[in-house]
Design an enzyme around this catalytic site. Structure first.
Site, PDB file in Angstrom:
ATOM      1  N   GLU A  82       3.567 -10.958 -10.283  1.00 12.66           N
ATOM      2  CA  GLU A  82       4.666 -10.710 -10.145  1.00 12.66           C
ATOM      3  C   GLU A  82       5.744 -12.102 -10.900  1.00 12.66           C
ATOM      4  OE1 GLU A  82       5.989 -10.498  -5.985  1.00 12.66           O
ATOM      5  OE2 GLU A  82       4.908  -8.591  -5.987  1.00 12.66           O
ATOM      6  N   GLU A 118      -1.757  -1.301  -5.363  1.00 11.12           N
ATOM      7  CA  GLU A 118      -1.204  -1.564  -4.073  1.00 11.12           C
ATOM      8  C   GLU A 118      -0.344  -0.233  -3.723  1.00 11.12           C
ATOM      9  OE1 GLU A 118       0.862  -5.078  -3.755  1.00 11.12           O
ATOM     10  OE2 GLU A 118      -0.318  -6.227  -5.004  1.00 11.12           O
TER      11      GLU A 118
HETATM   12  C1  XIL Z   1       2.545  -8.315   1.435  1.00  9.90           C
HETATM   13  C2  XIL Z   1       1.544  -8.124   2.825  1.00  9.90           C
HETATM   14  O1  XIL Z   1       1.253  -6.805   2.800  1.00  9.90           O
HETATM   15  C3  XIL Z   1       2.166  -8.558   3.888  1.00  9.90           C
HETATM   16  O2  XIL Z   1       1.378  -8.501   5.104  1.00  9.90           O
HETATM   17  C4  XIL Z   1       2.831  -9.951   3.926  1.00  9.90           C
HETATM   18  O3  XIL Z   1       3.580 -10.483   4.964  1.00  9.90           O
HETATM   19  C5  XIL Z   1       3.506 -10.231   2.522  1.00  9.90           C
HETATM   20  O4  XIL Z   1       2.867  -9.597   1.246  1.00  9.90           O
HETATM   21  N1  XIL Z   1       3.127  -7.257  -3.414  1.00  9.90           N
HETATM   22  C6  XIL Z   1       2.103  -8.069  -3.183  1.00  9.90           C
HETATM   23  C7  XIL Z   1       1.552  -8.243  -1.820  1.00  9.90           C
HETATM   24  O5  XIL Z   1       1.614  -8.467  -4.283  1.00  9.90           O
HETATM   25  O6  XIL Z   1       0.586  -9.538  -1.848  1.00  9.90           O
HETATM   26  C8  XIL Z   1       2.384  -8.048  -0.908  1.00  9.90           C
HETATM   27  O7  XIL Z   1       1.517  -8.104   0.413  1.00  9.90           O
HETATM   28  C9  XIL Z   1       3.120  -6.754  -0.873  1.00  9.90           C
HETATM   29  C10 XIL Z   1       3.713  -6.832  -2.239  1.00  9.90           C
END
Ligand code: XIL
Length: 321
Positions: free
Chosen positions: A105, A221
Site C-alpha cells: 500500500e 485479499e
Molecule cells: C487487516 C486485518 O484483517 C485486521 O485483522 C487488522 O486489524 C487490520 O489489518 N489490507 C491489508 C491487510 O494489506 O493487512 C489488512 O488486514 C486488510 C487490508
C-alpha cells in the site's frame, strides 16, 4: 487460536495460506531487536504439515508498526533497522514461502505527490528510494520467494481507481527499468456489494500492463463487503456470489496466477470490525459461513475455476446399482 473445525476447513480447502496479522511488524518485532515468532511459526508449521503453500505478509507497511519504532528509528538508522528486520524475518522462513508482500500500500492518490507515493515513516526516514531498497534487501535475504508489491483500490472502473492504477503501474515500471528485483503484483481485491460500480476494462488492462512488465499477478485479499445490502441472507448471498463469479472469472481469464481470500469463514472476517453492517448483523463476505458451511460464494468461486479448467477426460457418471 484453538478452533479444530476451522483448522480442518483450512487444511481441506486451501492450497496456499497467508497470516492475517501474525507476520506484521507489530506481531513479529514487538521490541527493538527482539522478535517473537511463536504465532507465525505455528502457522508456517501448520501449512507445512498439511502440504499447504505459504505467503508472507508483509515487510514494509505504514500500519501495524510497534510503538518502539517511532521512538527509536531515525534517518541515520532506518536502513539498517529495515534491512535487519527483512533479513531476520525472511531468513527464518527462507525456502518455505511461495511469495512475500515486500511493500504494501505505498501509493496514495490523494497525497499530492506527482509520483503518488504515500507519506509514510519509511518514505520520511529512508527517502524516495525506500521501495527499491526494500526489494533489494528482500532478494538478498531470501532468493526463493516471489517478491510482491501489494495494493488496494485497483479493482473498479471508477476514475479514482483508474488514477491509482496509473500511479501503481508507473511505479512498477520504474522498478523494472532500474532492475529492482520484483516478481509480482498483488491486487488485494476487497470488493463491495450493493453499489453500482463496475469491474471490467480498468482491471483487465491493468493486469495486462503488469504482465507486460513481466510480473506475475496475484489476487491477494479477496472478500466482498456486504454492509450495503439488505438484511435478507438469500439476497446478500446471491449478490455476493455473483460478484465472486465475475471477479474470479475475469482474474483467471487475464492470467492471474493465484487467488487468495482474506479469510475463509465468516466466523473470523475482519469486515465485522472494519466495515460493520448498520443493522448489526454479521457480515457474510466469505465462502464458508459462521457454521463453516459453504455458501453461494463457495459454489460461485468453484464454478469460475471449473469453467476455466474443465475436468479432463470423459465425464464420470454415477451409476445406481
Ligand atoms: C487487516 C486485518 O484483517 C485486521 O485483522 C487488522 O486489524 C487490520 O489489518 N489490507 C491489508 C491487510 O494489506 O493487512 C489488512 O488486514 C486488510 C487490508
Amino acid at each position: 487460536m484453538h478452533d479444530a473445525g476451522y483448522a480442518h476447513l483450512i487444511a481441506a480447502q486451501s492450497t496456499m495460506i497467508v497470516a492475517e496479522n501474525a507476520m506484521k511488524w507489530r506481531a513479529l518485532h514487538p521490541e527493538s531487536g527482539h522478535y517473537d515468532f511463536a504465532a507465525a511459526d505455528r502457522i508456517v508449521n501448520f501449512a507445512q504439515r498439511n502440504g499447504i503453500q505459504m505467503r508472507g505478509h508483509n515487510l514494509v507497511w505504514h500500519e501495524a508498526m510497534p510503538e518502539w519504532f517511532a521512538l527509536s528509528v531515525t534517518h541515520e538508522n532506518a536502513r539498517q533497522v529495515l534491512n535487519s528486520h527483512i533479513r531476520t524475518v525472511m531468513g527464518r522462513y527462507s525456502g518455505r514461502m511461495h511469495s512475500w508482500d515486500v511493500v504494501n500500500e505505498a501509493i496514495h492518490t490523494e497525497g499530492g505527490r506527482p509520483d503518488g507515493l504515500r507519506d509514510t515513516p519509511w518514505l520520511e526516514l529512508i527517502g524516495d528510494d525506500y521501495i527499491d531498497f526494500s526489494f533489494r534487501a528482500a532478494r538478498a535475504a531470501e532468493p526463493f520467494a516471489l517478491l510482491t508489491y501489494n495494493e488496494f483500490g485497483l479493482e473498479y472502473d471508477s476514475d479514482a481507481d483508474g488514477v491509482k492504477r496509473t500511479l501503481v503501474y508507473e511505479m512498477l515500471r520504474g522498478l523494472r527499468q532500474r532492475g529492482v528485483p520484483i516478481d509480482a503484483v498483488g491486487i488485494q481485491s476487497h470488493l463491495r456489494a450493493g453499489t453500482n460500480e463496475t469491474i471490467g476494462y480498468g482491471l483487465r488492462s491493468f493486469i495486462r500492463q503488469c504482465r507486460g512488465l513481466g510480473l506475475k499477478v496475484f489476487v491477494t485479499e479477496l472478500d466482498v463487503d456486504d454492509s450495503r445490502l439488505p438484511n435478507d441472507v438469500a439476497v446478500r448471498d446471491a449478490a455476493v456470489a455473483e460478484i465472486y463469479k465475475n471477479y474470479v472469472s475475469l482474474a483467471l481469464e487475464e492470467g492471474v496466477s493465484a487467488v487468495m481470500m482474506w479469510g475463509i469463514t465468516d466466523r473470523y472476517t475482519w469486515l465485522d470490525k472494519a466495515k460493520p453492517r448498520p443493522d448489526g448483523a454479521h457480515a457474510r463476505p466469505l465462502p464458508f459461513d459462521e457454521k463453516l458451511q459453504p455458501t453461494s460464494a463457495f459454489f460461485a468461486i468453484t464454478e469460475a475455476f471449473r469453467q476455466r479448467n474443465p475436468p479432463q477426460g470423459k465425464p464420470v457418471r454415477a451409476e445406481a446399482f
